[in-house]
Design an enzyme around this catalytic site. Structure first.
Site, PDB file in Angstrom:
ATOM      1  N   ARG A 179       0.960  -1.395  -0.097  1.00  0.00           N
ATOM      2  CA  ARG A 179       0.005  -0.058   0.000  1.00  0.00           C
ATOM      3  C   ARG A 179       0.861   1.223   0.018  1.00  0.00           C
ATOM      4  O   ARG A 179       0.483   2.363   0.004  1.00  0.00           O
ATOM      5  CB  ARG A 179      -0.896   0.048   1.300  1.00  0.00           C
ATOM      6  CG  ARG A 179      -2.075   0.283   1.392  1.00  0.00           C
ATOM      7  CD  ARG A 179      -3.357  -0.243   0.695  1.00  0.00           C
ATOM      8  NE  ARG A 179      -4.361   0.299   1.551  1.00  0.00           N
ATOM      9  CZ  ARG A 179      -5.379  -0.505   1.790  1.00  0.00           C
ATOM     10  NH1 ARG A 179      -5.440  -1.946   1.674  1.00  0.00           N
ATOM     11  NH2 ARG A 179      -6.758  -0.359   2.228  1.00  0.00           N
TER      12      ARG A 179
ATOM     13  N   ARG B 263     -22.008  -0.071  -0.204  1.00  0.00           N
ATOM     14  CA  ARG B 263     -21.650  -1.485   0.252  1.00  0.00           C
ATOM     15  C   ARG B 263     -21.893  -2.094   1.420  1.00  0.00           C
ATOM     16  O   ARG B 263     -21.889  -1.102   2.556  1.00  0.00           O
ATOM     17  CB  ARG B 263     -20.101  -1.457  -0.102  1.00  0.00           C
ATOM     18  CG  ARG B 263     -19.526  -2.918   0.087  1.00  0.00           C
ATOM     19  CD  ARG B 263     -18.216  -3.276  -0.736  1.00  0.00           C
ATOM     20  NE  ARG B 263     -17.069  -2.649  -0.031  1.00  0.00           N
ATOM     21  CZ  ARG B 263     -15.922  -2.850  -0.397  1.00  0.00           C
ATOM     22  NH1 ARG B 263     -15.604  -3.458  -1.459  1.00  0.00           N
ATOM     23  NH2 ARG B 263     -14.934  -2.486   0.335  1.00  0.00           N
TER      24      ARG B 263
HETATM   25  P1  AMP Z   1      -8.996  -2.884   2.855  1.00  0.00           P
HETATM   26  O1  AMP Z   1      -9.930  -3.900   3.278  1.00  0.00           O
HETATM   27  O2  AMP Z   1      -7.714  -3.557   2.120  1.00  0.00           O
HETATM   28  O3  AMP Z   1      -9.558  -1.904   2.295  1.00  0.00           O
HETATM   29  O4  AMP Z   1      -8.273  -2.298   4.113  1.00  0.00           O
HETATM   30  C1  AMP Z   1      -9.020  -1.857   5.529  1.00  0.00           C
HETATM   31  C2  AMP Z   1      -7.755  -1.118   6.130  1.00  0.00           C
HETATM   32  O5  AMP Z   1      -6.821  -1.692   6.437  1.00  0.00           O
HETATM   33  C3  AMP Z   1      -7.086  -0.055   5.412  1.00  0.00           C
HETATM   34  O6  AMP Z   1      -7.902   1.407   5.273  1.00  0.00           O
HETATM   35  C4  AMP Z   1      -5.941   0.332   6.490  1.00  0.00           C
HETATM   36  O7  AMP Z   1      -6.498   0.969   7.628  1.00  0.00           O
HETATM   37  C5  AMP Z   1      -5.578  -1.197   6.743  1.00  0.00           C
HETATM   38  N1  AMP Z   1      -4.674  -1.968   5.827  1.00  0.00           N
HETATM   39  C6  AMP Z   1      -5.058  -2.825   4.900  1.00  0.00           C
HETATM   40  N2  AMP Z   1      -3.959  -3.315   4.341  1.00  0.00           N
HETATM   41  C7  AMP Z   1      -2.835  -2.443   4.741  1.00  0.00           C
HETATM   42  C8  AMP Z   1      -1.683  -2.166   4.091  1.00  0.00           C
HETATM   43  N3  AMP Z   1      -0.983  -3.053   3.397  1.00  0.00           N
HETATM   44  N4  AMP Z   1      -0.992  -1.206   4.696  1.00  0.00           N
HETATM   45  C9  AMP Z   1      -1.428  -0.299   5.891  1.00  0.00           C
HETATM   46  N5  AMP Z   1      -2.702  -0.604   6.088  1.00  0.00           N
HETATM   47  C10 AMP Z   1      -3.481  -1.543   5.600  1.00  0.00           C
END
Ligand code: AMP
Length: 212
Positions: free
Chosen positions: A88, A127
């Site tokens: 990310r 969603r």
């Molecule tokens: P997602 O479901 O991928 O949108 O992730 C939800 C939340 O988890 C994000 O908004 C971040 O707060 C955290 N998160 C998930 N993946 C990462 C990553 N690779 N690096 C940092 N934070 C992450």
């Protein structure tokens, strides 16, 4: 296949990952799912991540790399994997490159899903997610048969804490500042494949053509 899925929150990375895992048995690894499970279980990791996630900010690179180092060494990854929501940030991408180098592996492709921002905002605001099995619904285009109840497992369907309007706008800003630069990073690595839209079959065909 060893693939990274790139694209803003709500681009459909999770849905595409499911189509691709069905194609060749690669495993989907979602750092967001791992973190949400840790929050639900109340583990030390979950406690550290909870407030940051709720605000739509990013969890620290060190914490994420700790999770991914362990995860990528597990046996099921030998078939291949789709990284959904990781890396990310540029430091995560660089750390991943080093880690894979040490493991003697390399990525096949970084697949970018290119979706217009207005579509993303509408999709995220409408969603809903099952708290038990993670099934995804949409109040407009894919409502459950019974309101608030998951068709698959009977669990409660809710709006995620980080899908309120305020958190969504913050996540999109975080994406454009910290994650979008990965598109250039992977272009320079010769790994980028950009696909417009998020139709699973179209994406799969584009990927097959690319990996021939
Ligand atoms: P997602 O479901 O991928 O949108 O992730 C939800 C939340 O988890 C994000 O908004 C971040 O707060 C955290 N998160 C998930 N993946 C990462 C990553 N690779 N690096 C940092 N934070 C992450």
């Amino acid at each position: 296949m060893k693939i990274i899925l790139l694209g803003p929150p709500g681009a459909g990375k999770g849905t595409i990952a499911k189509v691709l895992t069905g194609y060749d048995g690669s495993v989907q690894i979602s750092t967001g799912d791992i973190l949400r499970a840790a929050v639900a279980e109340g583990t030390e990791l979950g406690k550290q991540a909870e407030a940051v996630m709720k605000a739509g900010d990013l969890v620290s690179d060190d914490l994420i790399m700790g999770i991914m180092e362990q995860r990528l060494k597990q046996d099921d990854c030998k078939v291949g994997y789709l990284l959904d929501g990781f890396p990310r940030t540029i430091p995560q991408a660089e750390a991943l490159k080093l880690l894979l180098g040490k493991m003697g592996e390399k990525l096949d492709c970084a697949l970018e899903l290119d979706i217009p921002t207005d579509v993303i905002i509408d999709r995220l605001a409408t969603r809903r997610t099952c708290t038990q099995c993670g099934a995804i619904y949409n109040v407009k285009s894919k409502p459950p048969k019974v309101e608030g109840i998951c068709d698959v497992c009977g669990g409660d369907i809710v709006q995620r804490d980080d899908e309120t309007e305020e958190a969504v706008l913050n996540r999109l800003q975080v994406y454009s500042e910290q994650t979008a630069p990965l598109i250039g990073f992977y272009r320079d690595e010769g790994l980028l494949l950009t696909v417009q839209g998020s139709d699973g079959n179209q994406v799969l065909e584009a990927l097959k053509t690319r990996l021939k």
